[in-house]
Design a protein around this motif. Structure first.
Motif, PDB file in Angstrom:
ATOM      1  N   GLY A  19       0.822  -1.196   0.000  1.00 30.10           N
ATOM      2  CA  GLY A  19       0.000   0.000   0.000  1.00 30.10           C
ATOM      3  C   GLY A  19       0.856   1.247   0.000  1.00 30.10           C
ATOM      4  O   GLY A  19       2.080   1.186  -0.037  1.00 30.10           O
ATOM      5  N   ARG A  20       0.199   2.379   0.026  1.00 24.81           N
ATOM      6  CA  ARG A  20       0.914   3.656   0.046  1.00 24.81           C
ATOM      7  C   ARG A  20       1.830   3.688   1.264  1.00 24.81           C
ATOM      8  O   ARG A  20       1.386   3.471   2.394  1.00 24.81           O
ATOM      9  N   PRO A  21       3.118   3.965   1.084  1.00 25.34           N
ATOM     10  CA  PRO A  21       4.038   3.871   2.223  1.00 25.34           C
ATOM     11  C   PRO A  21       3.897   5.021   3.214  1.00 25.34           C
ATOM     12  O   PRO A  21       3.829   6.183   2.820  1.00 25.34           O
ATOM     13  N   ARG A  22       3.847   4.657   4.474  1.00 28.63           N
ATOM     14  CA  ARG A  22       3.938   5.692   5.505  1.00 28.63           C
ATOM     15  C   ARG A  22       5.372   6.173   5.624  1.00 28.63           C
ATOM     16  O   ARG A  22       5.622   7.315   6.024  1.00 28.63           O
ATOM     17  N   ALA A  23       6.308   5.281   5.273  1.00 31.15           N
ATOM     18  CA  ALA A  23       7.721   5.632   5.371  1.00 31.15           C
ATOM     19  C   ALA A  23       8.503   4.893   4.291  1.00 31.15           C
ATOM     20  O   ALA A  23       8.127   3.804   3.870  1.00 31.15           O
TER      21      ALA A  23
ATOM     22  N   TYR B 157      23.492  10.033  -6.573  1.00 32.62           N
ATOM     23  CA  TYR B 157      23.042   9.529  -7.861  1.00 32.62           C
ATOM     24  C   TYR B 157      22.102  10.550  -8.510  1.00 32.62           C
ATOM     25  O   TYR B 157      21.486  11.374  -7.809  1.00 32.62           O
ATOM     26  N   PRO B 158      21.983  10.511  -9.833  1.00 30.95           N
ATOM     27  CA  PRO B 158      21.087  11.461 -10.512  1.00 30.95           C
ATOM     28  C   PRO B 158      19.666  11.402  -9.968  1.00 30.95           C
ATOM     29  O   PRO B 158      19.144  10.327  -9.676  1.00 30.95           O
ATOM     30  N   HIS B 159      19.082  12.580  -9.799  1.00 30.03           N
ATOM     31  CA  HIS B 159      17.672  12.758  -9.446  1.00 30.03           C
ATOM     32  C   HIS B 159      17.331  12.371  -8.008  1.00 30.03           C
ATOM     33  O   HIS B 159      16.147  12.318  -7.658  1.00 30.03           O
ATOM     34  N   VAL B 160      18.332  12.125  -7.167  1.00 32.01           N
ATOM     35  CA  VAL B 160      18.047  11.726  -5.785  1.00 32.01           C
ATOM     36  C   VAL B 160      17.384  12.854  -5.004  1.00 32.01           C
ATOM     37  O   VAL B 160      16.336  12.663  -4.372  1.00 32.01           O
ATOM     38  N   ALA B 161      17.983  14.031  -5.005  1.00 30.28           N
ATOM     39  CA  ALA B 161      17.478  15.126  -4.167  1.00 30.28           C
ATOM     40  C   ALA B 161      16.040  15.495  -4.522  1.00 30.28           C
ATOM     41  O   ALA B 161      15.173  15.619  -3.637  1.00 30.28           O
ATOM     42  N   GLU B 162      15.750  15.646  -5.816  1.00 30.50           N
ATOM     43  CA  GLU B 162      14.403  16.061  -6.193  1.00 30.50           C
ATOM     44  C   GLU B 162      13.376  14.957  -5.971  1.00 30.50           C
ATOM     45  O   GLU B 162      12.223  15.225  -5.602  1.00 30.50           O
TER      46      GLU B 162
ATOM     47  N   GLU C 262      10.029  15.080  -3.538  1.00 27.88           N
ATOM     48  CA  GLU C 262       8.671  14.759  -3.990  1.00 27.88           C
ATOM     49  C   GLU C 262       8.029  13.688  -3.112  1.00 27.88           C
ATOM     50  O   GLU C 262       6.837  13.755  -2.804  1.00 27.88           O
ATOM     51  N   LEU C 263       8.816  12.693  -2.721  1.00 26.69           N
ATOM     52  CA  LEU C 263       8.277  11.665  -1.824  1.00 26.69           C
ATOM     53  C   LEU C 263       7.847  12.270  -0.501  1.00 26.69           C
ATOM     54  O   LEU C 263       6.786  11.930   0.036  1.00 26.69           O
ATOM     55  N   LYS C 264       8.657  13.166   0.015  1.00 25.40           N
ATOM     56  CA  LYS C 264       8.333  13.811   1.294  1.00 25.40           C
ATOM     57  C   LYS C 264       7.099  14.705   1.149  1.00 25.40           C
ATOM     58  O   LYS C 264       6.221  14.705   2.015  1.00 25.40           O
ATOM     59  N   ALA C 265       7.031  15.436   0.051  1.00 25.88           N
ATOM     60  CA  ALA C 265       5.873  16.299  -0.193  1.00 25.88           C
ATOM     61  C   ALA C 265       4.596  15.486  -0.326  1.00 25.88           C
ATOM     62  O   ALA C 265       3.499  15.970  -0.013  1.00 25.88           O
ATOM     63  N   GLY C 266       4.737  14.225  -0.756  1.00 26.22           N
ATOM     64  CA  GLY C 266       3.578  13.349  -0.887  1.00 26.22           C
ATOM     65  C   GLY C 266       3.123  12.737   0.425  1.00 26.22           C
ATOM     66  O   GLY C 266       2.145  11.980   0.459  1.00 26.22           O
ATOM     67  N   GLY C 267       3.838  13.017   1.502  1.00 21.81           N
ATOM     68  CA  GLY C 267       3.406  12.579   2.825  1.00 21.81           C
ATOM     69  C   GLY C 267       4.179  11.444   3.453  1.00 21.81           C
ATOM     70  O   GLY C 267       3.892  11.051   4.583  1.00 21.81           O
TER      71      GLY C 267
ATOM     72  N   SER D 248      17.983  17.498   5.770  1.00 22.52           N
ATOM     73  CA  SER D 248      16.708  18.017   6.277  1.00 22.52           C
ATOM     74  C   SER D 248      15.497  17.255   5.760  1.00 22.52           C
ATOM     75  O   SER D 248      14.388  17.402   6.291  1.00 22.52           O
ATOM     76  N   LEU D 249      15.701  16.425   4.745  1.00 18.10           N
ATOM     77  CA  LEU D 249      14.583  15.665   4.176  1.00 18.10           C
ATOM     78  C   LEU D 249      14.252  14.419   4.990  1.00 18.10           C
ATOM     79  O   LEU D 249      13.178  13.832   4.807  1.00 18.10           O
ATOM     80  N   PHE D 250      15.140  14.023   5.883  1.00 22.88           N
ATOM     81  CA  PHE D 250      14.965  12.762   6.604  1.00 22.88           C
ATOM     82  C   PHE D 250      14.407  12.963   8.008  1.00 22.88           C
ATOM     83  O   PHE D 250      14.787  13.901   8.726  1.00 22.88           O
ATOM     84  N   ASP D 251      13.532  12.049   8.398  1.00 21.87           N
ATOM     85  CA  ASP D 251      12.987  12.039   9.753  1.00 21.87           C
ATOM     86  C   ASP D 251      13.914  11.308  10.715  1.00 21.87           C
ATOM     87  O   ASP D 251      13.747  11.402  11.930  1.00 21.87           O
ATOM     88  N   GLY D 252      14.893  10.590  10.186  1.00 19.00           N
ATOM     89  CA  GLY D 252      15.877   9.899  11.017  1.00 19.00           C
ATOM     90  C   GLY D 252      16.966   9.312  10.145  1.00 19.00           C
ATOM     91  O   GLY D 252      16.692   8.839   9.042  1.00 19.00           O
ATOM     92  N   ILE D 253      18.205   9.387  10.629  1.00 22.20           N
ATOM     93  CA  ILE D 253      19.340   8.792   9.925  1.00 22.20           C
ATOM     94  C   ILE D 253      19.978   7.790  10.877  1.00 22.20           C
ATOM     95  O   ILE D 253      20.588   8.165  11.873  1.00 22.20           O
ATOM     96  N   TYR D 254      19.796   6.507  10.571  1.00 24.48           N
ATOM     97  CA  TYR D 254      20.241   5.422  11.452  1.00 24.48           C
ATOM     98  C   TYR D 254      21.477   4.749  10.852  1.00 24.48           C
ATOM     99  O   TYR D 254      21.539   4.492   9.651  1.00 24.48           O
TER     100      TYR D 254
END
Length: 226
Positions: A7-11, A101-106, A110-115, A140-146
């Motif tokens: 399903g749609r990923p929460r994370a 890698y190419p296109h990682v940041a954008e 977009e994934l984060k903007a999608g929730g 800043s895009l990550f909720d946690g870096i493990y």
């Protein structure tokens, strides 16, 4: 193995090396410096191992990496290599070496903007893993870096389990994205949809055989069915 929750990923949980970060763009010059210093200090007098051997070990715990890269070395040499590797990696990152890698940041944006909440789970050292994210402008895009270096986990299965527990994500639909068999194992063992990054060349193609989905371009994450 835990039942997969689709399903749609929460994370979405990402490996770092070979998934987000094109590690050889940093590691090739670092590898040379490490062995030059070890030789200068009299700790390793053999011929410098090929950098491909080190790149092929990405995804392993650091102590296992050196056992594979220089199996005939002393414990002192391996411990010193740990210190030098991190030092030279951080110096290189600060100097602008190493590419995403190419296109990682954008795509992450977009994934984060999608929730979706975004995380990193890596077997690397804490300062290195967080350093890549910081110096390449995606922290800043990550909720946690493990990292295994921070939490002392003995496998990525355990590291991802801790991440899920810490953030209340156990049993929730989540994705695990990575390029090595350890990423696939960590995802499947924790009931996550596993996505193999076939664009990375550090491991064998067979390592991704058990992944649920394989991608050849990072932007494909935005096109996957929910």
């Amino acid at each position: 193995m835990t039942k997969i929750n689709a399903g749609r990923p929460r994370a979405v949980i990402f490996d770092m090396d070979g998934t987000l970060f094109e590690t050889d763009t940093l590691l090739i010059p670092v590898h040379k410096r490490v062995f030059e210093t070890l030789r200068e200090e009299g700790l390793y007098m053999e011929e410098t191992p090929p950098v491909e051997r080190l790149l092929g070990c990405l995804g392993m715990l650091l102590e296992d990496i050196w056992k594979n890269v220089m199996p005939d070395s002393s414990l002192e040499a391996r411990k010193r290599a740990d210190v030098l590797l991190l030092q030279y990696e951080l110096e290189g990152l600060a100097a602008g070496e190493g590419l995403l890698y190419p296109h990682v940041a954008e795509t992450l944006s977009e994934l984060k903007a999608g929730g979706a909440k975004l995380f990193v789970a890596s077997n690397g050292l804490e300062d290195y893993v967080k350093g890549v994210a910081q110096y390449r402008g995606i922290a800043s895009l990550f909720d946690g870096i493990y990292s295994a270096g921070e939490f002392g986990t003995s496998s990525k299965v355990d590291l991802v389990a801790k991440l899920l527990q810490d953030h209340g994500l156990v049993g929730e639909p989540c994705w695990m994205v990575g390029d090595r068999s350890s990423d696939v194992e960590a995802g499947r063992s924790n009931g996550l949809l596993t996505i193999g990054c076939a664009y990375a060349k550090y491991g064998k193609a067979s390592e991704l055989e058990n992944a649920d989905i394989r991608i050849s371009d990072f932007r494909e994450l935005l096109q996957l069915p929910e």
